[in-house]
Structure formats: structure tokens, C-alpha cells
Enzyme design. Sequence first.
Site, short mmCIF file in Angstrom:
data_model
loop_
_atom_site.label_atom_id
_atom_site.label_comp_id
_atom_site.label_asym_id
_atom_site.label_seq_id
_atom_site.Cartn_x
_atom_site.Cartn_y
_atom_site.Cartn_z
N GLU A 275 3.22 8.01 0.90
CA GLU A 275 3.99 8.99 0.12
C GLU A 275 3.73 10.40 0.61
O GLU A 275 4.62 11.26 0.56
CB GLU A 275 3.66 8.83 -1.38
CG GLU A 275 4.31 7.56 -1.93
CD GLU A 275 3.60 6.92 -3.10
OE1 GLU A 275 2.74 7.56 -3.71
OE2 GLU A 275 3.90 5.73 -3.38
N ASN B 161 -5.35 4.19 -7.35
CA ASN B 161 -4.64 5.42 -6.97
C ASN B 161 -3.65 5.73 -8.09
O ASN B 161 -2.62 5.07 -8.21
CB ASN B 161 -3.90 5.19 -5.64
CG ASN B 161 -3.00 6.38 -5.28
OD1 ASN B 161 -3.13 7.46 -5.84
ND2 ASN B 161 -2.11 6.17 -4.33
N HIS C 293 -1.68 8.57 2.88
CA HIS C 293 -0.85 7.66 2.08
C HIS C 293 0.61 7.83 2.50
O HIS C 293 1.05 8.94 2.83
CB HIS C 293 -1.01 7.97 0.59
CG HIS C 293 -0.41 6.92 -0.29
ND1 HIS C 293 0.95 6.85 -0.51
CD2 HIS C 293 -0.97 5.90 -0.98
CE1 HIS C 293 1.19 5.81 -1.31
NE2 HIS C 293 0.04 5.22 -1.61
N SER D 63 1.50 -3.52 -4.27
CA SER D 63 1.85 -4.44 -5.38
C SER D 63 0.75 -5.46 -5.68
O SER D 63 1.04 -6.62 -5.98
CB SER D 63 3.18 -5.14 -5.08
OG SER D 63 4.24 -4.20 -5.08
N GLU E 166 -1.34 -0.71 4.02
CA GLU E 166 -0.36 -0.67 2.94
C GLU E 166 1.05 -0.70 3.52
O GLU E 166 1.60 0.36 3.88
CB GLU E 166 -0.51 0.62 2.13
CG GLU E 166 -1.83 0.77 1.44
CD GLU E 166 -1.70 1.62 0.18
OE1 GLU E 166 -1.99 1.10 -0.89
OE2 GLU E 166 -1.26 2.77 0.27
N LYS F 48 -1.87 8.32 -8.40
CA LYS F 48 -0.75 9.16 -7.93
C LYS F 48 -0.57 10.34 -8.90
O LYS F 48 -1.55 10.84 -9.41
CB LYS F 48 0.51 8.32 -7.77
CG LYS F 48 0.27 7.03 -6.99
CD LYS F 48 1.52 6.34 -6.59
CE LYS F 48 1.17 5.00 -5.93
NZ LYS F 48 2.29 4.40 -5.24
N GLY G 228 4.76 -0.41 -4.77
CA GLY G 228 5.54 -0.21 -5.99
C GLY G 228 6.77 -1.09 -6.10
O GLY G 228 7.58 -0.90 -7.01
#
Length: 257
Positions: A95, A8, A93, A209, A164, A10, A170
Amino acid sequence: MRQIIIGNWKMNGTKALVEAMAREVSSRAASLACDLVLCPPATLIAPLVAALGDAPAKVGGQNCDARASGAHTGDIAAAMLREVGASHVILGHSERRTDHGESDALICAKVAAARAAGLTPIVCVGEDEAARQAGRAEAVVMGQLAASLPADFAAAPTGLVAYEPIWAIGSGRTPTADDIAAMHGAIRAALGKRFGAAGGAIAILYGGSVKPGNAATVLALAEVGGALVGGASLVPGDFLTIAAAAAPALGRAPGAS
Ligand code: PEP
């Protein structure tokens, strides 16, 4: 079932990365025991499809709209992703849930739109740190699963689920191996209860991660059907090294039927 390693990108990536990734995939993919999917920004889907050529990697989007077309400035329909060569799309996701306030119901509608366009949806679920510390991680994830997956999720094109934990994305932090295995086991049980035997075909990926240094450990865990990789997917060598760690017990020798 072969493990699936998904990158991904992003809101990152350039044509230079497209070329570098295609070169790395072409030179290393034949020795892998897993499947690869790369999800660049929408503007790079067609260039990446072209650069990959016959190399064994698929390409996906990072989002699509729930509607097929119309006056929705800035949005992208699932069929548009499909037309430029995407086979997959990431939906839900964290985000997008946070930045755009996406609800489980909206994600469910997007999954239906993706499936109608022939895309394989990759549905992300995961708890935040507060929920994990309050002992509510499993309850949160079960609620997201129940409300984000439509009734036909196990039918072709069979969707994928990515667990996730938000606090691991991250951050360089990951759950313990026991916690990943426990959550994947709970997701597998929920999918079995809802979809019966067909639920067994839904791969459950771990994301958060994943790096070259921890990939082998994560990918060897029970019910981990692959990985969704963010930061490390921007470094072609790292991404392919993660893919090379795909668990042999779940994979199969290249070329085997
Ligand atoms: C992600 O955002 O899907 C992700 C897993 O990111 P990272 O690998 O950077 O934690």
C-alpha cells in the site's frame, strides 16, 4: 525459532481497540508458542505500549522516513518510533509502494534508517496479479528482495521478510499451499545465497487474507516463519486465535528456553 504473528492495523484503530487488544493479549498470550508484534497507527504506539504493560507483545510502526530529522512535514523518523516504545517497523508494504510510489531503493534506505535506530525492519515483498498470471511472481519477488534489503540485513537487529502477494491482501483470496511453500522456499534460497548462514536467521512471514480459518494451514507450511495479518488483526479474538495456530514444530513450549 518461534513463529512471529504481526498485526498491521493500517489506518484503523482507536483507544478502545488498544484497550481491548491489550486485555486479549494479557489473557491469552501465556499459552502461545509464538511471538506477537502489533503495528497500530503511529498515534497509538505509545498508548498501546502503556496498555500492554508487561504483556508479552511488542509494538511496531507501519512506516518510517529514511532521514533522521529535518524539514519533512508529516514524516516520522525511525528514532521517534523507537522513543515511544516501538521495536519493529513495517517497510515496503504494497500500500505504501502504491499510494506513495515507494521504490525498492527508498525502502532499502528506510531499512537502513530503521536499523540505525535499533528497530527491526519487516520488509514486505509480493507480486501483483498480472505478474502471477504471467508466471513472473518469483522474478518480481526476487528483484524486490535484492534491491530492498541492505547488505547488513541479517545482522542484529535481524530483519524480517513478509511475502505478501498484492492480490491476496484484503481480498479473502490466498495462494495455494504449494504456491506459498514454493515462494517461501525461493526466498529462503535467495537469502542463503546472499547472506550465507546468517540468512537462516531471517524469518519469512506470509501475509494476505490470513484468518482464524486458514491460519493453521498456512503456518504449518515449510519456511513460513509467521504471519503478517491485516484485517483480522483488528478483531482481538481473531488475532489471538491466529496466533494460537502457530505451528508447534517451529514454536516451543511457553517457558522453555
Ligand atoms: C496486509 O495488509 O499486510 C494484510 C496482510 O492484510 P489482510 O490480512 O487484510 O489481507
